[in-house]
Design an enzyme around this catalytic site. Sequence first.
Site, PDB file in Angstrom:
ATOM      1  N   ARG A  69       0.829  -1.215   0.000  1.00 35.35           N
ATOM      2  CA  ARG A  69       0.000   0.000   0.000  1.00 35.35           C
ATOM      3  C   ARG A  69       0.857   1.255   0.000  1.00 35.35           C
ATOM      4  O   ARG A  69       0.528   2.250  -0.634  1.00 35.35           O
ATOM      5  CB  ARG A  69      -0.881   0.032   1.257  1.00 35.35           C
ATOM      6  N   ASN A 111     -12.493  14.286   3.743  1.00 37.52           N
ATOM      7  CA  ASN A 111     -13.256  13.147   3.230  1.00 37.52           C
ATOM      8  C   ASN A 111     -14.734  13.430   3.421  1.00 37.52           C
ATOM      9  O   ASN A 111     -15.116  14.127   4.367  1.00 37.52           O
ATOM     10  CB  ASN A 111     -12.883  11.879   4.011  1.00 37.52           C
ATOM     11  N   HIS A 113     -18.258  11.400   4.100  1.00 33.43           N
ATOM     12  CA  HIS A 113     -18.725  10.085   4.541  1.00 33.43           C
ATOM     13  C   HIS A 113     -20.248  10.120   4.666  1.00 33.43           C
ATOM     14  O   HIS A 113     -20.799  11.071   5.236  1.00 33.43           O
ATOM     15  CB  HIS A 113     -18.088   9.737   5.892  1.00 33.43           C
ATOM     16  N   SER A 140     -21.276  13.642   6.431  1.00 33.72           N
ATOM     17  CA  SER A 140     -20.302  14.450   7.173  1.00 33.72           C
ATOM     18  C   SER A 140     -19.082  14.688   6.295  1.00 33.72           C
ATOM     19  O   SER A 140     -18.639  13.784   5.580  1.00 33.72           O
ATOM     20  CB  SER A 140     -19.822  13.701   8.431  1.00 33.72           C
ATOM     21  N   ASP A 149     -12.608   7.308   9.374  1.00 27.75           N
ATOM     22  CA  ASP A 149     -13.816   8.132   9.550  1.00 27.75           C
ATOM     23  C   ASP A 149     -13.899   8.775  10.934  1.00 27.75           C
ATOM     24  O   ASP A 149     -15.001   8.985  11.469  1.00 27.75           O
ATOM     25  CB  ASP A 149     -15.089   7.291   9.296  1.00 27.75           C
TER      26      ASP A 149
HETATM   27  C1  GAR Z   1     -20.675   8.829  -1.697  1.00 31.52           C
HETATM   28  O1  GAR Z   1     -21.937   8.585  -1.149  1.00 31.52           O
HETATM   29  C2  GAR Z   1     -19.637   8.994  -0.600  1.00 31.52           C
HETATM   30  O2  GAR Z   1     -20.123   9.650   0.533  1.00 31.52           O
HETATM   31  C3  GAR Z   1     -19.326   7.555  -0.284  1.00 31.52           C
HETATM   32  O3  GAR Z   1     -19.296   6.916  -1.534  1.00 31.52           O
HETATM   33  C4  GAR Z   1     -20.165   7.592  -2.439  1.00 31.52           C
HETATM   34  C5  GAR Z   1     -19.373   7.959  -3.651  1.00 31.52           C
HETATM   35  O4  GAR Z   1     -20.208   8.475  -4.657  1.00 31.52           O
HETATM   36  N1  GAR Z   1     -18.083   7.433   0.404  1.00 31.52           N
HETATM   37  C6  GAR Z   1     -17.808   6.477   1.259  1.00 31.52           C
HETATM   38  O5  GAR Z   1     -18.600   5.588   1.542  1.00 31.52           O
HETATM   39  C7  GAR Z   1     -16.435   6.558   1.890  1.00 31.52           C
HETATM   40  N2  GAR Z   1     -16.288   5.577   2.894  1.00 31.52           N
HETATM   41  P1  GAR Z   1     -19.615   9.373  -5.812  1.00 31.52           P
HETATM   42  O6  GAR Z   1     -18.466   8.579  -6.449  1.00 31.52           O
HETATM   43  O7  GAR Z   1     -20.760   9.527  -6.781  1.00 31.52           O
HETATM   44  O8  GAR Z   1     -19.160  10.668  -5.233  1.00 31.52           O
END
Ligand code: GAR
Length: 195
Positions: A69, A111, A113, A140, A149
Amino acid sequence: MAARRRTAVLISGRGSNMESLIAAAAAPDFPAEIVLVLSNNPDAGGLATAAAAGIPARAIDHRPFGRDRAAHEAEIDAALREASVEIVCLAGYMRLLTPYLVGRWAGRMLNIHPSLLPDFKGLHTHERAIEAGVGHHGCSVHVVTEDLDAGPVVAQARVPVLPGDTPEALAARVLVEEHRLYPEALARFALSLPV
Ligand code: GAR
């Protein structure tokens, strides 16, 4: 106006939050400009969306790096620095970050979430909110720290959980708020950064 903060967006898929950031930053008085989009997934739909908007967009596939990673993150970091990025926005970036990349961008990485943190960290937040029977759910924006998170929350938006909600219906209601919240949070964050 002070210089607009050079901002990169990291995605893994559809990129609708990235699109809302690009749209907001198209306004000349927005305090951040989107200068780079990176994805760990070469098939991410958001890469084409970003390129169509004239933003340099590039995949740095994590798969050739196997379990290393840190080596993958070193390439991400190099691309960010090469573009003189000042703020990194994770927007549906579905890789866990190691302390290496988090440390390199401490205090400069956000980020989004899909939950009202500290509730429902991790995945499947909408299903879990419905199962838990909460009356409200939401999203958030937080500063990224080493724990998943768990960094300081800079903005939140709430939506009601309605009777008969499916995870998909609830996710769609939350997503509308995500698209409003993230640009607003980025603007405030950009203005608050030391010069
Ligand atoms: C969004 O809902 C974001 O909040 C979530 O993934 C989706 C991405 O959609 N993120 C997570 O779950 C992070 N752990 P997008 O590619 O259309 O922005």
